[in-house]
Scaffold this motif. Sequence first.
Motif, mmCIF file in Angstrom:
data_model
loop_
_atom_site.group_PDB
_atom_site.id
_atom_site.type_symbol
_atom_site.label_atom_id
_atom_site.label_comp_id
_atom_site.label_asym_id
_atom_site.label_seq_id
_atom_site.Cartn_x
_atom_site.Cartn_y
_atom_site.Cartn_z
ATOM 1 N N SER A 76 0.823 -1.207 0.000
ATOM 2 C CA SER A 76 0.000 0.000 0.000
ATOM 3 C C SER A 76 0.857 1.257 0.000
ATOM 4 O O SER A 76 0.577 2.217 -0.745
ATOM 5 N N GLY A 80 1.170 4.056 -2.949
ATOM 6 C CA GLY A 80 0.946 5.468 -2.691
ATOM 7 C C GLY A 80 2.063 6.338 -3.221
ATOM 8 O O GLY A 80 1.820 7.394 -3.832
ATOM 9 N N ALA A 84 1.792 9.096 -6.534
ATOM 10 C CA ALA A 84 1.774 10.495 -6.080
ATOM 11 C C ALA A 84 2.074 11.474 -7.198
ATOM 12 O O ALA A 84 1.607 12.619 -7.162
ATOM 13 N N SER A 90 -3.493 8.554 -9.119
ATOM 14 C CA SER A 90 -3.830 8.816 -7.721
ATOM 15 C C SER A 90 -5.335 8.716 -7.489
ATOM 16 O O SER A 90 -5.792 8.077 -6.529
ATOM 17 N N PHE A 94 -7.112 5.852 -5.226
ATOM 18 C CA PHE A 94 -7.937 6.248 -4.087
ATOM 19 C C PHE A 94 -9.336 5.648 -4.209
ATOM 20 O O PHE A 94 -9.930 5.224 -3.209
ATOM 21 N N CYS A 97 -9.074 2.106 -3.293
ATOM 22 C CA CYS A 97 -8.873 1.990 -1.847
ATOM 23 C C CYS A 97 -10.200 2.134 -1.105
ATOM 24 O O CYS A 97 -10.484 1.396 -0.153
ATOM 25 N N PHE A 122 -1.690 3.633 2.661
ATOM 26 C CA PHE A 122 -1.731 4.235 1.331
ATOM 27 C C PHE A 122 -1.737 5.753 1.412
ATOM 28 O O PHE A 122 -1.042 6.438 0.639
ATOM 29 N N CYS A 123 -2.504 6.308 2.336
ATOM 30 C CA CYS A 123 -2.560 7.768 2.498
ATOM 31 C C CYS A 123 -1.205 8.327 2.916
ATOM 32 O O CYS A 123 -0.764 9.376 2.407
ATOM 33 N N GLN A 126 1.171 8.220 -0.128
ATOM 34 C CA GLN A 126 0.839 9.202 -1.148
ATOM 35 C C GLN A 126 1.180 10.622 -0.711
ATOM 36 O O GLN A 126 1.634 11.441 -1.510
ATOM 37 N N SER A 207 -8.991 12.719 -3.117
ATOM 38 C CA SER A 207 -7.863 12.679 -4.053
ATOM 39 C C SER A 207 -7.873 13.879 -4.991
ATOM 40 O O SER A 207 -6.814 14.443 -5.307
ATOM 41 N N TYR A 219 -2.036 13.906 4.314
ATOM 42 C CA TYR A 219 -2.654 12.835 5.091
ATOM 43 C C TYR A 219 -3.550 13.389 6.196
ATOM 44 O O TYR A 219 -4.399 12.671 6.723
#
Length: 360
Positions: A76, A80, A84, A90, A94, A97, A122-123, A126, A207, A219
């Motif tokens: 994950s 991310g 990015a 992205s 998202f 996800c 993941f967040c 990213q 996103s 985040y």
Amino acid sequence: MQGLQNRLTQWFGRPAWAPAVIATIGCALPLLMGISTRHPGFFWATIGAFMASLAHPLQRLGMPGMLLMIGLGAVSIALGFWAANDALSSVALFACCGLLLAWLQRYGNETGKLGISLAICFCLGQSQYGLGNFDNPYAIAALFILGGLWVSLLGFGLRGVHGLRMWPEHPGIGRLGKILKRQALRTPPAHWWIYAMTCLLASMLGSLCLNLFPLHRGYWLTLPIFAGLHLSLQRSMLRILRTGLSMLALAFLLIFAGYNLANTPLLSMLILLPLILLCRAYQAQPYGFFAIQTSLCFLLLTESLAQDWDDPQSRLINVCIGAGISLLVTLTVHTFWRLYLRISASSKSPGKTGRMSADR
């Protein structure tokens, strides 16, 4: 008083001090090395250690669950980082996800907890891209795995101290599939589809905000979105508002504490580690509490090496946008779904009354 004690036991269960000590020791070593050297690689090892500590090593599926969380969390974070740079990738990831989170929540609390943990990883991956000169996703995933394996080693040691088998026999895949299928059948399909649409829209809006606006430390925006989405909220508008306001209050408290401890990393570490100990000892049983509790712990670990706490405006703006997106999308879908049910019920009622009068 007894009722409150019973409610707290229902929410948090009995304290698990042995996994809490493992989580504290596992996070303390890479965190101390990161504070002393200021190398961002130790930060990712700390995140991996905390991710692995979410599983209970003394349970029957504890060690496989720990290794599963380490591997999927590393994937994950790498995804991310990879997405990015590209806005389209992205948004697509998202959306995936959000759908994965909704799908895993359908099969119960435990799979839902895995889903929110992967969404948080993941967040972080990213949003951490570009904050430093350490932007190699393969190296970051490797350091994440090393931190998780360090906690896994402590978990194997804890099983040995308790005299348990290091790798016990596990239930078969077919039996696990039947259990998960039985859990999924408890949720009506229409109810789940509405929730999946909510997760999809909220994650895509988050996103788009990250890609359209130059938001620093994104985040703080995306974590409140995923933490505010869970299946049980679709039944009550009051619970939606209460969850959103509680997330905002806790985030404001965290930002205020970080602003006051901005120039004292050692003191912040001495405060952070007891909080990790308490949060892991009293890990929430319901999914909603677990999502908020885990998001705050990941935020604390992520911001432990931050140098810009003296500028809290960007964090406050991001938190307000993220909580607003979660509340807006959830309330909108909830309202439209209620209106649709009322309209469909009213359209069926005249037909029933007409048939009754015809029979008479």
